[in-house]
Enzyme design. Structure first.
Site, mmCIF file in Angstrom:
data_model
loop_
_atom_site.group_PDB
_atom_site.id
_atom_site.type_symbol
_atom_site.label_atom_id
_atom_site.label_comp_id
_atom_site.label_asym_id
_atom_site.label_seq_id
_atom_site.Cartn_x
_atom_site.Cartn_y
_atom_site.Cartn_z
ATOM 1 N N LYS A 1 47.323 -20.062 -3.610
ATOM 2 C CA LYS A 1 46.679 -19.605 -2.369
ATOM 3 C C LYS A 1 45.518 -20.486 -1.935
ATOM 4 O O LYS A 1 44.757 -20.969 -2.754
ATOM 5 C CB LYS A 1 46.147 -18.176 -2.544
ATOM 6 C CG LYS A 1 47.233 -17.152 -2.744
ATOM 7 C CD LYS A 1 47.711 -16.414 -1.515
ATOM 8 C CE LYS A 1 46.726 -15.889 -0.556
ATOM 9 N NZ LYS A 1 46.656 -14.454 -0.517
ATOM 10 N N HIS B 1 52.733 -13.399 24.355
ATOM 11 C CA HIS B 1 53.139 -12.297 23.462
ATOM 12 C C HIS B 1 53.332 -12.789 22.025
ATOM 13 O O HIS B 1 54.067 -12.171 21.256
ATOM 14 C CB HIS B 1 54.430 -11.623 23.940
ATOM 15 C CG HIS B 1 54.477 -11.315 25.403
ATOM 16 N ND1 HIS B 1 54.112 -10.077 25.918
ATOM 17 C CD2 HIS B 1 54.802 -12.091 26.465
ATOM 18 C CE1 HIS B 1 54.252 -10.111 27.242
ATOM 19 N NE2 HIS B 1 54.647 -11.329 27.600
ATOM 20 N N GLU C 1 38.441 -16.091 8.805
ATOM 21 C CA GLU C 1 38.535 -14.619 8.809
ATOM 22 C C GLU C 1 37.168 -13.978 9.038
ATOM 23 O O GLU C 1 37.044 -12.974 9.738
ATOM 24 C CB GLU C 1 39.106 -14.128 7.479
ATOM 25 C CG GLU C 1 40.542 -14.547 7.243
ATOM 26 C CD GLU C 1 40.947 -14.251 5.807
ATOM 27 O OE1 GLU C 1 40.876 -15.176 4.976
ATOM 28 O OE2 GLU C 1 41.304 -13.103 5.516
#
Ligand code: ARG
Length: 463
Positions: A287, A160, A294
């Site tokens: 960043k 989970h 992705e």
């Protein structure tokens, strides 16, 4: 508007197709990709026609030679592809006529574009099964190498996405080796099943010429000719099986890519992706975006989309060939390109990522991840039924939560308040290293088990 009737089938047509008809009908813009398979198939067919005495040796030789010339022209980029000639089959045959004259017209004896396209596409998809298997093997090797290095790196295991029990990073990577290993066997299985030749089925009913179907099957590396001529021209199961295997594989890639996205966040920091597989932000200097991961995470959409598209094209088609089936190619090509690109990118990311052992270790100790070990100790050492042990452990977790500490930081008195029989020996099982080391059964996360699985895979891959 093209006003000349088609040179290949124009015998009963007075004029050529309307421009829009040509646009919807022509497949040359994409099926040119089958040129090598088309030429290979035609060369095998021509050799067999000579072998069986259906055409002369000299005609077959001229055809086979001419086809090689066409192959070089295409590969050199100076082949005059024409939409008026619809598809790769007719483009090549028309050019052959220009090159060698009359014998070119004998190549299509005992053959139809229906068995020809079934053959070309099957050969192409078979090649893609091999290419996928090769790329998967490379990815599996990269994962195995990293798993060996990190066989004893302790990290939290999740269910989970909540901390469950400590595992090793090597064990986590080897889970993906199992998935990609099944993908590998799926591509191999699909390849074995599709490896039958449709050539000789002709339009749908077989041929009245004494074609040697065994000979062409063998020349093209097939195990045997397909047993039913109608099935041979109507079947696209081979592409559906390939796309199914590709979709499952792309789904696995997407899961691993998602883990890499999570692992490389500032909150997790389990792994640093290499610069080569990251990009910066144009506005936020801090960043480092895991773009490649992705993109792989998203590529499943195209691959699964291709599979669904082909299922939808094929459903409800009556025997045998229907022009609908020309819609089998573009998305299969795209899915195959996408899969190979994703596999190669994933291999590069796996090989170049830097696992952060300390960050994983620190995270593994959070979230009471050794609670199960505590409960197991109560069962083993005190003979408690597991359900009671679960209850006692729950009380200890609540106590640790209340004190704002982890289970190993509770005192023996804390422990004994929950169950009087607890002794100091319990602390031996509470560390995360103890926890993973104790899971040494076959398939467990203990470092030695991970190393054993690495060795098993090396043996299977022959390294
Ligand atoms: N371009 C066609 C295809 O991809 C080739 C087969 C055409 N056959 C026919 N009977 N029109 O399916």
């Amino acid at each position: 508007m093209s006003k000349t009737s088609n040179a290949m089938w124009g015998g009963r047509f007075a004029t050529g197709p309307d421009a829009i008809m040509e646009a919807i009908n022509a497949s040359i813009s994409f099926d040119k990709r089958l040129y090598a398979e088309d030429i290979e198939g035609s060369r095998a067919h021509a050799a067999m026609l000579a072998e069986t005495g259906i055409v002369t040796d000299s005609d077959a030789a001229a055809i086979r030679e001419g086809l090689l010339t066409i192959k070089s022209e295409i590969e050199a980029g100076d082949f005059p592809f024409s939409a008026a000639l619809e598809d790769i089959h007719m483009n090549i045959e028309a050019r052959l006529k220009e090159l060698i004259g009359e014998p070119a017209g004998r190549l299509h004896t005992g053959r139809s574009r229906n068995d020809q396209v079934a053959l070309d596409f099957r050969l192409w998809v078979r090649g893609q099964c091999d290419a996928a298997a090769e790329a998967l093997t490379a990815l599996i090797r990269a994962l195995i190498a990293r798993a060996e290095e990190t066989a004893d790196f302790v990290m939290p295991g999740f269910t989970h996405l909540q901390v469950a029990q400590p595992v090793t990073f090597g064990h986590h990577l080897m889970a993906y080796v199992e998935m990609f290993g099944r993908d590998l066997s799926r591509f191999r299985d699909a390849r074995a099943r599709m490896n039958e030749s449709p050539l000789g089925a002709a339009a749908l009913a077989g041929s009245s010429f004494p074609l040697d179907r065994e000979a062409t099957a063998q020349a093209l590396g097939f195990d045997r000719p397909m047993a039913n001529s109608m099935d041979a021209v109507a079947d696209r199961d081979f592409a559906l099986e390939y796309l199914s295997a590709a979709s499952i594989c792309a789904m696995h890639l997407s899961r691993l890519a998602e883990e890499m996205v999570i692992w490389s966040t500032a909150q997790f920091r389990f792994v640093a992706m290499s610069d080569a597989w990251s990009t910066g932000s144009s506005i936020m200097p801090q960043k480092r975006n895991p773009d490649a991961a992705e993109l792989i995470r998203g590529k499943i959409g195209r691959v699964l989309g291709a599979q669904i598209a082909l299922f939808t094209v094929m459903k409800g088609l009556p025997m045998t060939y229907g022009k609908d089936m020309q819609e089998d190619k573009e998305q299969t090509f795209d899915a195959a390109d996408t899969l190979l690109l994703s596999l190669a990118a994933m291999e590069g990311m796996v090989a170049s990522m830097t696992p952060d052992r300390a960050a994983m270790r620190a995270s593994a100790a959070l979230g009471f991840s050794t609670a199960t070990d505590l409960a197991d100790w109560l069962v083993r050492e005190l003979g408690l039924p597991f359900r009671d042990a679960h209850h006692v452990t729950g009380a200890l977790v609540a106590k640790a939560e209340g004190k704002g500490c982890d289970l190993p930081e509770l005192t023996l008195e804390d422990m004994q308040e929950a169950h009087a029989g607890i002794t100091a020996g319990i602390f031996d099982v509470l560390g995360v290293e103890n926890s993973v080391a104790s899971r040494k059964i076959y398939g467990g996360t203990a470092p030695d088990q991970v190393r054993a699985q690495v060795a098993r895979w090396r043996g299977m891959l022959g390294t």
